[in-house]
Enzyme design. Structure first.
Site, PDB file in Angstrom:
ATOM      1  N   SER A 133       7.257   3.672  17.090  1.00 45.69           N
ATOM      2  CA  SER A 133       6.800   2.272  17.196  1.00 45.69           C
ATOM      3  C   SER A 133       7.740   1.369  16.418  1.00 45.69           C
ATOM      4  CB  SER A 133       5.378   2.126  16.646  1.00 45.69           C
ATOM      5  OG  SER A 133       4.471   2.920  17.354  1.00 45.69           O
TER       6      SER A 133
ATOM      7  N   GLU B  37      -8.164  19.266   8.944  1.00 46.39           N
ATOM      8  CA  GLU B  37      -7.787  19.361  10.362  1.00 46.39           C
ATOM      9  C   GLU B  37      -8.742  20.298  11.099  1.00 46.39           C
ATOM     10  OE1 GLU B  37      -3.175  18.932  11.361  1.00 46.39           O
ATOM     11  OE2 GLU B  37      -3.582  20.618  10.042  1.00 46.39           O
TER      12      GLU B  37
ATOM     13  N   GLU C  43      -7.061  21.494   5.289  1.00 43.53           N
ATOM     14  CA  GLU C  43      -8.524  21.503   5.172  1.00 43.53           C
ATOM     15  C   GLU C  43      -9.204  20.340   5.887  1.00 43.53           C
ATOM     16  OE1 GLU C  43      -9.240  19.414   0.855  1.00 43.53           O
ATOM     17  OE2 GLU C  43      -9.020  21.596   0.917  1.00 43.53           O
TER      18      GLU C  43
ATOM     19  N   PHE D 132       0.849  -1.193   0.000  1.00 43.89           N
ATOM     20  CA  PHE D 132       0.000   0.000   0.000  1.00 43.89           C
ATOM     21  C   PHE D 132       0.878   1.234   0.000  1.00 43.89           C
ATOM     22  CE2 PHE D 132      -1.956   3.413   2.507  1.00 43.89           C
ATOM     23  CZ  PHE D 132      -3.106   3.650   1.777  1.00 43.89           C
TER      24      PHE D 132
ATOM     25  N   GLY E  14       8.696  -1.578  16.451  1.00 41.87           N
ATOM     26  CA  GLY E  14       8.358  -2.967  16.169  1.00 41.87           C
ATOM     27  C   GLY E  14       7.767  -3.165  14.781  1.00 41.87           C
TER      28      GLY E  14
END
Length: 181
Positions: free
Chosen positions: A113, A142, A140, A15, A115
């Site tokens: 993170s 937020e 726009e 992805f 891991g």
């Protein structure tokens, strides 16, 4: 060679989004066996601990879809390609809070993170805040509300569950240590 290194045998991008990419990797473990890893690639981020003249922390309250709730956080944002972290920090402080700062100090950088993700966040303290009349606008998508809280008030919000993210917890602990010394 790195201790306990896992050699990548193959990698497939599963992805690619606006913020992250997700990879599936086949790796060789230090003992010669193989395993799989799912790795999130992130461009990096900054977070700012804005401190007012009276010692309060400027926080933003923001809805986080992944959590399905609003939480209080220090201002933060992702690095743009080729952008220096201090420039990102200045931009994000202005966009999210409408403030600019006269004094900047980098205090720490860390993986959020490790891991499963390579996101590396740079934490800055910003002092000498000045509210801008014509500040940069939020993205726009937020929506935030500003709060100014003392360290003690932040600790209460932490107990109530309004503060849940590592960067903000780190900021509160950092300021607690400064106050003790």
């Amino acid at each position: 060679m790195k201790k306990f290194e896992e050699k990548t045998l193959s990698e497939e991008k599963i992805f690619e989004g606006r913020v992250i990419s997700l990879y599936h990797q086949e790796v060789e473990l230090p003992n010669g066996k193989s395993s799989t890893r799912e790795i999130v690639k992130h461009p990096g981020a900054v977070a700012i601990i804005p401190i007012t003249e009276d010692g309060k922390i400027v926080l933003v309250e923001q809805y986080r879809k992944a959590l399905e709730r609003s939480i209080l956080e220090i201002p933060a944002g992702k690095l743009e390609k080729g952008e220096e972290p201090i420039n990102t920090a200045k931009r994000e402080l202005e966009e999210e809070t409408g403030y600019e700062a006269n004094e900047w100090k980098h205090i720490q950088s860390f993986y959020t993170s490790p891991g499963f993700a390579d996101e590396y966040i740079h934490i800055f303290v910003a002092k000498g805040l000045r509210k801008l009349e014509n500040s940069a606008q939020l993205d726009e998508d937020e929506f935030v509300e500003l709060l100014e809280l003392s360290v003690e008030e932040c600790l209460e919000e932490l107990k109530k569950g309004s503060i849940h993210d590592a960067k903000t917890c780190y900021a509160i602990q950092y300021l607690q240590l400064l106050n003790k010394n």
